[in-house]
Scaffold this active site. Structure first.
Site, PDB file in Angstrom:
ATOM      1  CB  THR A   1     -36.993  -4.304  -2.763  1.00 20.28           C
ATOM      2  OG1 THR A   1     -36.463  -4.100  -3.858  1.00 20.28           O
ATOM      3  CG2 THR A   1     -36.073  -3.482  -1.560  1.00 20.28           C
TER       4      THR A   1
ATOM      5  CB  ALA B   1     -40.890  -0.228  -8.641  1.00 16.57           C
TER       6      ALA B   1
ATOM      7  CE1 TYR C   1     -23.490  -7.523 -15.777  1.00 16.16           C
ATOM      8  CE2 TYR C   1     -22.176  -8.281 -13.952  1.00 16.16           C
ATOM      9  CZ  TYR C   1     -23.290  -7.911 -14.613  1.00 16.16           C
ATOM     10  OH  TYR C   1     -24.478  -8.288 -13.677  1.00 16.16           O
TER      11      TYR C   1
ATOM     12  CE1 TYR D   1     -36.612  -1.628 -15.992  1.00 17.20           C
ATOM     13  CE2 TYR D   1     -34.991  -2.568 -14.186  1.00 17.20           C
ATOM     14  CZ  TYR D   1     -36.574  -2.265 -14.768  1.00 17.20           C
ATOM     15  OH  TYR D   1     -37.649  -2.680 -14.087  1.00 17.20           O
TER      16      TYR D   1
ATOM     17  CG  HIS E   1     -29.220   6.070 -10.917  1.00 20.27           C
ATOM     18  ND1 HIS E   1     -27.803   5.638 -11.503  1.00 20.27           N
ATOM     19  CD2 HIS E   1     -29.321   7.127 -10.427  1.00 20.27           C
ATOM     20  CE1 HIS E   1     -27.075   6.801 -11.126  1.00 20.27           C
ATOM     21  NE2 HIS E   1     -28.038   7.609 -10.367  1.00 20.27           N
TER      22      HIS E   1
ATOM     23  NE  ARG F   1     -26.212 -12.102 -15.188  1.00 19.57           N
ATOM     24  CZ  ARG F   1     -27.657 -11.775 -15.081  1.00 19.57           C
ATOM     25  NH1 ARG F   1     -27.582 -10.220 -14.497  1.00 19.57           N
ATOM     26  NH2 ARG F   1     -28.270 -12.187 -15.330  1.00 19.57           N
TER      27      ARG F   1
ATOM     28  CB  ALA G   1     -35.648  -0.141  -7.807  1.00 18.27           C
TER      29      ALA G   1
END
Lengths: 69, 269
Positions: free
Chosen positions: B237, B209, B72, B94, B96, B68, B126
């Site tokens: 979560t 969510a 990035y 996606y 915040h 990753r 979220a």
């Protein structure tokens, strides 16, 4: 537009009145938006998983597992 | 600061749902951007394309099994390059754009250091959805929030008087980013760690969510002892409500010429 069902959800997500109409009459509201018979049936059956799949609405693969210092 | 004719960056969030959680200022910026670079869901991408005709999706930079950190870096480089080419760039992420996102922060830092205009606008995360859906105010008891793997692998000090939010319990120690895992041994470790602070019967909440307007959020109440039986997604979560407020700190109370009775009288009348 690639997918009218996705456009329907995008529109509904910004339109409280359309959402209320949908909750009262999913089949009629979906038909009035011009969805295909197949997609109208997804709405009529409230097949949320299939609809979510079409939207690829969950951004899970975007999430970061940060192990940085 | 570079002049107006040079490029600029605004990083925005598209919210958690397909379109309705985007702020008005974000939509306005998207409309007038020279280019929109996006890392959002497919449905949110379609929404962006309805707002601006020049949207470039950077999600193809993700690859299963690939680092990753490298992904990035590539995302950051693309954002920086577009700004340096003189464009008014909006980078849309996606939720915040500053939460669980790396390239947004790095690109802003780099561009600012080189004199470019670069800023971030808040988006709905979220956590915002969680507070609204569960009716739990993080200021009431205080709140501690961790990414699940970090929580387990680091020696954090948990305060059970505060609400606990543990993110991504479906991805514990998963460095392959496999969305289709069927086994979650990390949940047993997580349960055992939490049992040091909470009783087995302490209520916990499993939360996801809502992402589309016709679906309810996932909200499951269970006891901590049953955590290992949960089937999580990568976005799942866990919330652990507080055990209740801690005792008063009488030393500080005295210094402020207060007593518990006066304090509560002031608060509640």
């Amino acid at each position: 537009m690639k997918d009218l069902l996705v456009r329907f959800l995008i529109t509904m997500d910004k339109d409280a009145k359309l959402k209320q109409q949908y909750l009262k009459d999913p089949e009629g509201t979906a038909k009035a938006f011009g969805l295909s018979d197949e997609d109208v049936q997804l709405c009529a059956k409230n097949d949320v998983n299939a609809i979510k799949g079409r939207c690829e609405a969950e951004g899970a693969d975007n999430l970061e597992i940060s192990h940085s210092k | 600061m570079k002049t107006e004719s040079t490029g600029s960056l605004v990083v925005v969030g598209t919210g958690i749902t397909v379109s309705g959680q985007m702020t008005l200022i974000t939509e306005s910026l998207l409309k007038t951007a020279d280019i929109v670079l996006s890392v959002v869901t497919e449905s949110a991408l379609i929404n962006l394309q309805m707002i601006n005709s020049n949207v470039v999706c950077l999600r193809n930079l993700y690859e299963q099994g690939k680092s990753r950190a490298l992904t990035y870096q590539k995302m950051t480089q693309r954002i920086v390059d577009e700004v340096k080419s003189g464009k008014k760039v909006v980078a849309a992420f996606y939720g915040h754009p500053g939460v669980f996102v790396n390239p947004s922060h790095v690109a802003i830092k780099q561009l600012k250091s080189e004199g470019y205009s670069a800023e971030m606008l808040p988006g709905i995360s979220a956590e915002d959805c969680l507070v609204a859906d569960l009716g739990l105010d993080p200021s009431h008891y205080g709140c501690q929030s961790y990414e699940a793997t970090q929580f387990l692998l680091r020696q954090y000090t948990l305060d059970p008087h505060m609400m606990q939010i543990i993110w991504q319990i479906g991805s514990i120690a998963d460095f392959t980013h496999n969305k289709h895992r069927t086994s979650h041994p990390g949940l047993t470790l997580l349960r055992d760690e939490l049992l040091k602070y909470f009783s087995p019967s302490h209520k916990i909440i499993i939360y996801e969510a809502s992402t589309i307007p016709i679906a309810a959020p996932r909200i499951e109440y269970l006891e901590l002892r049953d955590l290992a039986a949960v089937i999580p997604k990568p976005i799942t979560t866990m919330v652990i409500p507080s055990k209740g407020l801690p005792e008063f700190d009488m030393k500080t109370m005295t210094k402020l010429k207060l007593t518990p009775a006066i304090f509560e009288q002031q608060l509640f009348g």
